[in-house]
Design an enzyme around this catalytic site. Structure first.
Site, PDB file in Angstrom:
ATOM      1  N   GLU A  43      43.500  38.937  36.973  1.00 23.13           N
ATOM      2  CA  GLU A  43      43.746  40.053  37.897  1.00 23.13           C
ATOM      3  C   GLU A  43      45.240  40.343  38.030  1.00 23.13           C
ATOM      4  O   GLU A  43      45.648  41.491  38.091  1.00 23.13           O
ATOM      5  CB  GLU A  43      43.123  39.772  39.271  1.00 23.13           C
ATOM      6  N   LEU A  86      54.814  41.577  29.235  1.00 20.55           N
ATOM      7  CA  LEU A  86      53.855  42.010  30.262  1.00 20.55           C
ATOM      8  C   LEU A  86      54.549  42.790  31.383  1.00 20.55           C
ATOM      9  O   LEU A  86      53.895  43.206  32.329  1.00 20.55           O
ATOM     10  CB  LEU A  86      53.143  40.794  30.871  1.00 20.55           C
ATOM     11  N   TYR A  88      57.505  43.665  34.500  1.00 20.65           N
ATOM     12  CA  TYR A  88      57.935  43.125  35.803  1.00 20.65           C
ATOM     13  C   TYR A  88      57.950  41.599  35.940  1.00 20.65           C
ATOM     14  O   TYR A  88      56.943  40.979  36.265  1.00 20.65           O
ATOM     15  CB  TYR A  88      57.073  43.685  36.924  1.00 20.65           C
ATOM     16  N   TYR A 126      44.085  44.164  47.078  1.00 21.75           N
ATOM     17  CA  TYR A 126      43.204  44.359  45.918  1.00 21.75           C
ATOM     18  C   TYR A 126      42.900  43.027  45.217  1.00 21.75           C
ATOM     19  O   TYR A 126      41.742  42.689  44.960  1.00 21.75           O
ATOM     20  CB  TYR A 126      43.842  45.354  44.914  1.00 21.75           C
ATOM     21  N   ASP A 144      40.157  49.645  42.811  1.00 26.05           N
ATOM     22  CA  ASP A 144      41.270  49.935  41.895  1.00 26.05           C
ATOM     23  C   ASP A 144      41.146  51.392  41.437  1.00 26.05           C
ATOM     24  O   ASP A 144      40.311  52.140  41.958  1.00 26.05           O
ATOM     25  CB  ASP A 144      41.265  48.955  40.710  1.00 26.05           C
TER      26      ASP A 144
END
Ligand code: SF4
Length: 350
Positions: A43, A86, A88, A126, A144
């Site tokens: 996630e 990936l 950040y 989330y 989402d």
């Protein structure tokens, strides 16, 4: 169970996408549950990119660090290196912090409930809902982008996003079943990703085609509505890249307050509509054809680049000459690095 949730679960039983962190519905029905660590990892990674890209990263991470305790014990630099690509790095740092908190404060076990999951670093509403539902079968509602699209369509909601979020959340909550909530959460996501797609929803094969109001109204392709983004203004500026004959570069530390506060950069003009020349020293300035472009949150920036070579005894009105040996371009903020990348070829010292 309500008819509508049941229709979707029956579709999911036949069409669930296969993912390395997912337990297929037939196994879940036999009591097999996914590893909460793997669910959480997937996630967090999925916040950055697509399922296709995450598969390889997820496999790499779980090969190197099979448990949350292994990840918690990892070297920061190793995790950052594995995360490369990936995006950040703040997410990767939070990933590591979270793993360490799970080990130190929760005995190496992920909490099962939404409220406690929310206290962990890097876990927002989330992700907390997704982990609680998928890993622990808690009846949490996961909202989402895929689920927002599906909800706005089946209820024909025309309120634009993001204002529509609370309404869509309430509608999604009303549909969430207490039985098989983990499979249901994954089923709505799969429906949005494979059938109820943004541009051309495949309504003819959709398990929710009968109750879907947007399909009936012929509005599916227009939904969800989105508030148009404000036009971002463009500011202009001039950056001065100076190199001394001994190889040193003229840089200055930006004022603490303001954009890029306290960071190293090239001396330059103010950024606005019509920047005024403000060189840091008298020199024979050469204007590069290329412009450095960068987008900040509220504006685009276009920097004209001026370069100059100066003698080894040159003195600047502002900034400091940093010896070539200690200058690290990688430490510059991105926009200043772009200027360096464009200018450095002009300033090679033999
Ligand atoms: S019927 Fe069409 S618009 Fe409605 S949920 Fe299914 S795919 Fe989406």
């Amino acid at each position: 169970m309500r008819e509508q949730a049941l229709q979707l679960l029956q579709w999911y039983d036949r069409h669930a996408r296969s993912m390395p962190w997912r337990v297929p519905p037939e196994d879940r029905k036999n009591g097999v549950m996914p590893d909460p660590y793997g669910v959480w990892l997937s996630e967090v990674m999925l916040q950055q990119t697509t399922v296709a890209a995450v598969r390889d990263y997820w496999r790499k991470f779980t090969d190197i660090w099979p448990t949350v305790a292994d990840l918690a014990a990892a070297e920061d630099a190793e995790v950052m290196a594995a995360w490369a690509g990936l995006g950040y790095y703040a997410r990767a740092r939070n990933l590591l912090k979270c793993a360490r908190v799970v080990v130190t404060d929760h005995g190496g076990q992920f909490p099962r409930d939404h409220a406690t999951l929310l206290t962990l670093p890097g876990i927002g509403p989330y992700t907390a809902a997704a982990v609680a539902a998928i890993a622990f079968d808690q009846p949490e509602t996961v909202l989402d982008g895929n689920v927002e699209r599906v909800m706005s369509r089946i209820h024909d909601v025309h309120t634009p996003l993001p204002a529509a979020k609370p309404e869509l959340m309430a509608l999604a909550q009303a549909l969430t079943p207490v039985e098989r909530p983990g499979d249901y959460a994954q089923a709505v996501m799969d429906l949005g990703a494979t059938i109820c797609t943004p541009k051309s929803p495949a309504c003819g094969i959709c398990p929710w085609r009968d109750p879907c109001r947007a399909r009936m109204a012929g509005t599916a392709a227009e939904l969800p509505q989105k508030t148009p983004k404000k036009k971002v203004p463009t500011r202009r500026g001039i950056a001065y890249v100076t190199r001394r004959a001994d190889g040193a570069w003229l840089l200055e530390t930006r004022p603490e307050k303001g954009l890029l506060g306290g960071m190293l950069g090239w001396p330059g003009s103010d950024w606005g509509d019509a920047p005024v020349a403000d060189p840091p020293l008298d020199a024979d300035w050469y204007r590069l054809d290329a412009t450095a472009r960068h987008t900040f949150t509220h504006f685009h920036l276009e920097l004209t680049i001026m370069t100059a070579r100066v003698p080894a005894d040159a003195v600047a009105d502002r900034g400091d000459f940093i010896p070539h040996g200690t200058f690290r371009p990688a430490a510059l903020p991105t926009v200043m690095r772009k200027v360096y990348d464009l200018a450095s070829g002009q300033l090679i010292i033999d």
